[in-house]
Design an enzyme around this catalytic site. Structure first.
Site, PDB file in Angstrom:
ATOM      1  N   SER A   8       8.858  57.694  19.937  1.00 28.35           N
ATOM      2  CA  SER A   8       9.281  58.178  21.254  1.00 28.35           C
ATOM      3  C   SER A   8       9.944  57.088  22.092  1.00 28.35           C
ATOM      4  O   SER A   8       9.467  55.957  22.157  1.00 28.35           O
ATOM      5  CB  SER A   8       8.070  58.719  22.015  1.00 28.35           C
ATOM      6  OG  SER A   8       8.432  59.017  23.339  1.00 28.35           O
ATOM      7  N   THR A  55       4.389  66.366  23.170  1.00 25.86           N
ATOM      8  CA  THR A  55       5.455  66.523  22.187  1.00 25.86           C
ATOM      9  C   THR A  55       4.904  67.053  20.875  1.00 25.86           C
ATOM     10  O   THR A  55       3.712  67.421  20.780  1.00 25.86           O
ATOM     11  CB  THR A  55       6.272  65.208  22.039  1.00 25.86           C
ATOM     12  OG1 THR A  55       7.430  65.487  21.253  1.00 25.86           O
ATOM     13  CG2 THR A  55       5.458  64.106  21.395  1.00 25.86           C
ATOM     14  N   LYS A  59       3.180  71.168  21.577  1.00 26.67           N
ATOM     15  CA  LYS A  59       3.816  71.825  22.725  1.00 26.67           C
ATOM     16  C   LYS A  59       3.344  73.258  22.966  1.00 26.67           C
ATOM     17  O   LYS A  59       3.314  73.704  24.106  1.00 26.67           O
ATOM     18  CB  LYS A  59       5.337  71.825  22.556  1.00 26.67           C
ATOM     19  CG  LYS A  59       5.986  70.470  22.803  1.00 26.67           C
ATOM     20  CD  LYS A  59       7.501  70.573  22.690  1.00 26.67           C
ATOM     21  CE  LYS A  59       8.166  69.318  23.238  1.00 26.67           C
ATOM     22  NZ  LYS A  59       9.611  69.474  23.376  1.00 26.67           N
ATOM     23  N   ASP A  96      12.564  70.883  29.384  1.00 29.07           N
ATOM     24  CA  ASP A  96      13.570  70.660  28.338  1.00 29.07           C
ATOM     25  C   ASP A  96      14.881  71.411  28.631  1.00 29.07           C
ATOM     26  O   ASP A  96      15.970  70.870  28.422  1.00 29.07           O
ATOM     27  CB  ASP A  96      13.031  71.095  26.964  1.00 29.07           C
ATOM     28  CG  ASP A  96      12.090  70.054  26.361  1.00 29.07           C
ATOM     29  OD1 ASP A  96      12.136  68.885  26.785  1.00 29.07           O
ATOM     30  OD2 ASP A  96      11.311  70.420  25.457  1.00 29.07           O
ATOM     31  N   GLY A 125      11.705  74.709  18.432  1.00 26.72           N
ATOM     32  CA  GLY A 125      11.326  74.490  19.823  1.00 26.72           C
ATOM     33  C   GLY A 125      12.499  74.107  20.713  1.00 26.72           C
ATOM     34  O   GLY A 125      12.632  74.612  21.835  1.00 26.72           O
ATOM     35  N   THR A 148      16.436  79.989   8.426  1.00 21.91           N
ATOM     36  CA  THR A 148      15.452  81.055   8.215  1.00 21.91           C
ATOM     37  C   THR A 148      15.709  82.128   9.267  1.00 21.91           C
ATOM     38  O   THR A 148      15.385  81.966  10.447  1.00 21.91           O
ATOM     39  CB  THR A 148      14.016  80.494   8.375  1.00 21.91           C
ATOM     40  OG1 THR A 148      13.890  79.340   7.534  1.00 21.91           O
ATOM     41  CG2 THR A 148      12.963  81.516   8.017  1.00 21.91           C
ATOM     42  N   GLY A 233      22.003  63.970  22.461  1.00 17.54           N
ATOM     43  CA  GLY A 233      20.708  64.425  22.959  1.00 17.54           C
ATOM     44  C   GLY A 233      20.020  63.483  23.932  1.00 17.54           C
ATOM     45  O   GLY A 233      18.994  63.832  24.514  1.00 17.54           O
TER      46      GLY A 233
HETATM   47  P1  NAP Z   1      11.570  72.335  14.933  1.00 18.34           P
HETATM   48  O1  NAP Z   1      10.905  73.283  15.865  1.00 18.34           O
HETATM   49  O2  NAP Z   1      10.822  71.788  13.784  1.00 18.34           O
HETATM   50  O3  NAP Z   1      12.898  73.093  14.353  1.00 18.34           O
HETATM   51  C1  NAP Z   1      13.678  72.494  13.339  1.00 18.34           C
HETATM   52  C2  NAP Z   1      14.951  73.315  13.127  1.00 18.34           C
HETATM   53  O4  NAP Z   1      15.754  72.637  12.135  1.00 18.34           O
HETATM   54  C3  NAP Z   1      14.679  74.726  12.581  1.00 18.34           C
HETATM   55  O5  NAP Z   1      15.610  75.618  13.136  1.00 18.34           O
HETATM   56  C4  NAP Z   1      14.919  74.540  11.072  1.00 18.34           C
HETATM   57  O6  NAP Z   1      15.301  75.699  10.404  1.00 18.34           O
HETATM   58  C5  NAP Z   1      16.078  73.574  11.099  1.00 18.34           C
HETATM   59  N1  NAP Z   1      16.239  72.898   9.807  1.00 18.34           N
HETATM   60  C6  NAP Z   1      15.378  72.051   9.202  1.00 18.34           C
HETATM   61  N2  NAP Z   1      15.874  71.657   8.008  1.00 18.34           N
HETATM   62  C7  NAP Z   1      17.071  72.292   7.860  1.00 18.34           C
HETATM   63  C8  NAP Z   1      18.056  72.310   6.823  1.00 18.34           C
HETATM   64  N3  NAP Z   1      17.923  71.580   5.696  1.00 18.34           N
HETATM   65  N4  NAP Z   1      19.177  73.056   7.013  1.00 18.34           N
HETATM   66  C9  NAP Z   1      19.320  73.789   8.133  1.00 18.34           C
HETATM   67  N5  NAP Z   1      18.427  73.821   9.147  1.00 18.34           N
HETATM   68  C10 NAP Z   1      17.306  73.077   9.001  1.00 18.34           C
HETATM   69  O7  NAP Z   1      12.144  71.085  15.703  1.00 18.34           O
HETATM   70  P2  NAP Z   1      12.628  70.987  17.243  1.00 18.34           P
HETATM   71  O8  NAP Z   1      11.494  70.559  18.097  1.00 18.34           O
HETATM   72  O9  NAP Z   1      13.351  72.233  17.614  1.00 18.34           O
HETATM   73  O10 NAP Z   1      13.625  69.743  17.146  1.00 18.34           O
HETATM   74  C11 NAP Z   1      14.885  69.875  16.521  1.00 18.34           C
HETATM   75  C12 NAP Z   1      15.754  68.667  16.828  1.00 18.34           C
HETATM   76  O11 NAP Z   1      15.980  68.573  18.231  1.00 18.34           O
HETATM   77  C13 NAP Z   1      15.105  67.348  16.401  1.00 18.34           C
HETATM   78  O12 NAP Z   1      16.112  66.522  15.850  1.00 18.34           O
HETATM   79  C14 NAP Z   1      14.598  66.758  17.705  1.00 18.34           C
HETATM   80  O13 NAP Z   1      14.611  65.351  17.702  1.00 18.34           O
HETATM   81  C15 NAP Z   1      15.622  67.279  18.701  1.00 18.34           C
HETATM   82  N6  NAP Z   1      15.073  67.393  20.064  1.00 18.34           N
HETATM   83  C16 NAP Z   1      15.648  66.663  21.046  1.00 18.34           C
HETATM   84  C17 NAP Z   1      15.196  66.746  22.335  1.00 18.34           C
HETATM   85  C18 NAP Z   1      15.862  65.930  23.416  1.00 18.34           C
HETATM   86  O14 NAP Z   1      15.283  65.761  24.488  1.00 18.34           O
HETATM   87  N7  NAP Z   1      17.051  65.452  23.189  1.00 18.34           N
HETATM   88  C19 NAP Z   1      14.100  67.598  22.648  1.00 18.34           C
HETATM   89  C20 NAP Z   1      13.522  68.325  21.608  1.00 18.34           C
HETATM   90  C21 NAP Z   1      14.018  68.212  20.317  1.00 18.34           C
HETATM   91  P3  NAP Z   1      14.190  76.621   9.644  1.00 18.34           P
HETATM   92  O15 NAP Z   1      13.635  77.512  10.701  1.00 18.34           O
HETATM   93  O16 NAP Z   1      14.968  77.335   8.611  1.00 18.34           O
HETATM   94  O17 NAP Z   1      13.162  75.685   9.073  1.00 18.34           O
END
Ligand code: NAP
Length: 267
Positions: A8, A55, A59, A96, A125, A148, A233
């Site tokens: 983080s 986080t 969450k 967020d 998320g 998915t 991001g």
């Molecule tokens: P999450 O809930 O685990 O969701 C992950 C997403 O990635 C799902 O839609 C998943 O699809 C997809 N994915 C994983 N592997 C994949 C692949 N090989 N091909 C295509 N899609 C794939 O994670 P999250 O919390 O939403 O976070 C996602 C990203 O956003 C991370 O990189 C995180 O660092 C970033 N983020 C940034 C902030 C910020 O403040 N900038 C805040 C939150 C998150 P499936 O459903 O098919 O598994």
């Protein structure tokens, strides 16, 4: 609080502001195993915390331990911040979506959600916060594509302006959009780049990525090469931190070049 939390950048942000505004305190990382979450959260008032961020993977589960969940967090089904009130009660909020929208405005001050459809890749998320905030800002249509499909279908319940496409349609779904957003983890440090082609994307489209490690993902590099304005991001992370800091310390902090330098030094 997260599990794991070592990656983080939030301590850099909040400790920078604590020093800048001359406050007494510190922002510490709290690695909390999922089965210890209730005990950890309930201990916050006794330990003298003003609050904390929540986080991955806590969450959603942390919501059940709040005395009050603010309406936006309620709709998102997740909290990212806890504020300990003077009476020791716990309020859960989610900044967020606010952080995401503000990051677009910082990059493009005349940005408006109602300019045209948005295409959101991913349905986790981060996608939930992005989709909800775009709808609240008046996006006429939010196209949602996830590997998915069932998870995208679940998110479509957020509003009838959300249209779900199959993952194989992701490139064609770019036609006519004003905004393309990656909320998958593809392109993050240690992951392969997102498998997309930008040929159908209008030249005027804004391209953003929720990822901030690295600051420029392969998607953003490809978009920049085509002349698109891009937003990484980091702006989302910095802007969600501002209202949290305000709630804990009573000061609305600024995102300054010095803060950007402090973050950049950690990459
Ligand atoms: P999450 O809930 O685990 O969701 C992950 C997403 O990635 C799902 O839609 C998943 O699809 C997809 N994915 C994983 N592997 C994949 C692949 N090989 N091909 C295509 N899609 C794939 O994670 P999250 O919390 O939403 O976070 C996602 C990203 O956003 C991370 O990189 C995180 O660092 C970033 N983020 C940034 C902030 C910020 O403040 N900038 C805040 C939150 C998150 P499936 O459903 O098919 O598994």
């Amino acid at each position: 609080m997260g599990w794991p939390v070592a990656h983080s950048r939030s301590p850099v942000i909040h400790n920078h502001w604590i020093a800048q505004y001359g406050l007494r305190g510190t922002y510490a990382l709290l690695p909390v195993q999922p089965d210890k979450l209730t005990d950890a959260i309930r201990g916050l008032p006794a330990l003298g915390f003003a609050g904390c961020n929540i986080t991955i993977p806590h969450k959603v589960n942390a919501m059940a331990m709040m005395d009050v969940v603010h309406p936006v967090a309620q709709r998102m089904g997740a909290i990212n911040t806890i504020v300990v009130q003077a009476d020791g009660s716990l309020h859960g909020v989610n900044n967020d979506g606010f952080g995401y929208i503000q990051s677009l405005r910082d990059a493009k001050p005349d940005w408006r959600a109602d300019t045209g459809p948005a295409l959101v890749l991913g349905a986790g998320g981060a996608a939930r916060a992005v989709v909800l905030s775009l709808l609240d800002e008046g996006a006429p249509e939010v196209r949602l594509v996830n590997r998915t499909r069932s998870k995208a279908d679940d998110l479509a319940a957020l509003g009838d302006r959300v249209k779900v496409y199959d993952w194989r349609e992701r490139n064609d779904a770019m036609a006519g959009v004003a905004l393309l957003v990656n909320t998958t983890n593809q392109g993050m440090h240690g992951q392969p780049g997102l498998d997309v082609q930008l040929d159908a994307l209008p030249a005027s489209a804004l391209v953003s990525d929720a990822i901030y490690i690295p600051l420029e993902t392969p998607l953003l590099a490809a978009a920049r090469a085509r002349g698109h304005t891009t937003v990484n991001g980091l702006g989302m992370l910095l802007n969600q931190a501002r209202p949290a800091f305000h709630a804990w310390f009573g000061v609305m902090p600024e995102i300054t070049p010095a803060l950007h330098q402090a973050i950049a030094a950690t990459f």
